[in-house]
Design a protein around this motif. Sequence first.
Motif: not given
Length: 196
Positions: A121-128, A167-177, A182-183
């Motif tokens: 749930s948190r990973a999906i929240g980070r994605l959106s 690649d951006s979505l995968c890094s968000l799934i893996l836990g990147s802030p 964005y940077s």
Amino acid sequence: MQVNESTASMGVENVVTKPKPVAFPSKPNFEPLKAHGNMRYLKVEFSFARFQFHHIARKVELKTRPDTPDISSLQKCADFVHAFMLGFDVVDAIALLRIDELYVESFEIKDVKTLRGEHLSRAIGRLSGKGGKTKFAIENSTKTRIVIADTKIHLLGSFANIKVARDSLCSLILGSPAGKVYSKLRAVTARLAERF
């Protein structure tokens, strides 16, 4: 008159019976819920229906929209219907018909990392992101369209742009802030802009 006399002589009485009232069970009386001290520690559980109702609405919308084009190529028709059923807007699905270099790619969150329960749930929240901010930022910077449907992610765009968005979505799934993503996106999109 003879009929009335004959029925009276037989001793038959006309009795009207009323139907018995149906006894319905009484309404349940539930006591009001009480707050449990700190509400943030309550566990909220959701259940998802297997049938996806938005697909029916999309089929009806597809039949009633006047801007759906006449499709001559069977492959383009299949691409259009596939993109439409994945959850993309009609305008985005029509872009598949008109632009040859657009592709659709799909993957699941478990393909990147196996997550369960609240971690998923948190990973999906980070994605959106909050109010879809992160998803829109990735879409706008990479010129792609993203659909997050439960644990499946669908991307629509050109090959290079899909790679950057994935690649951006995968890094968000893996836990990147989100700030770090964005940077990284700013740097990559600046390089993509220099090429073309």
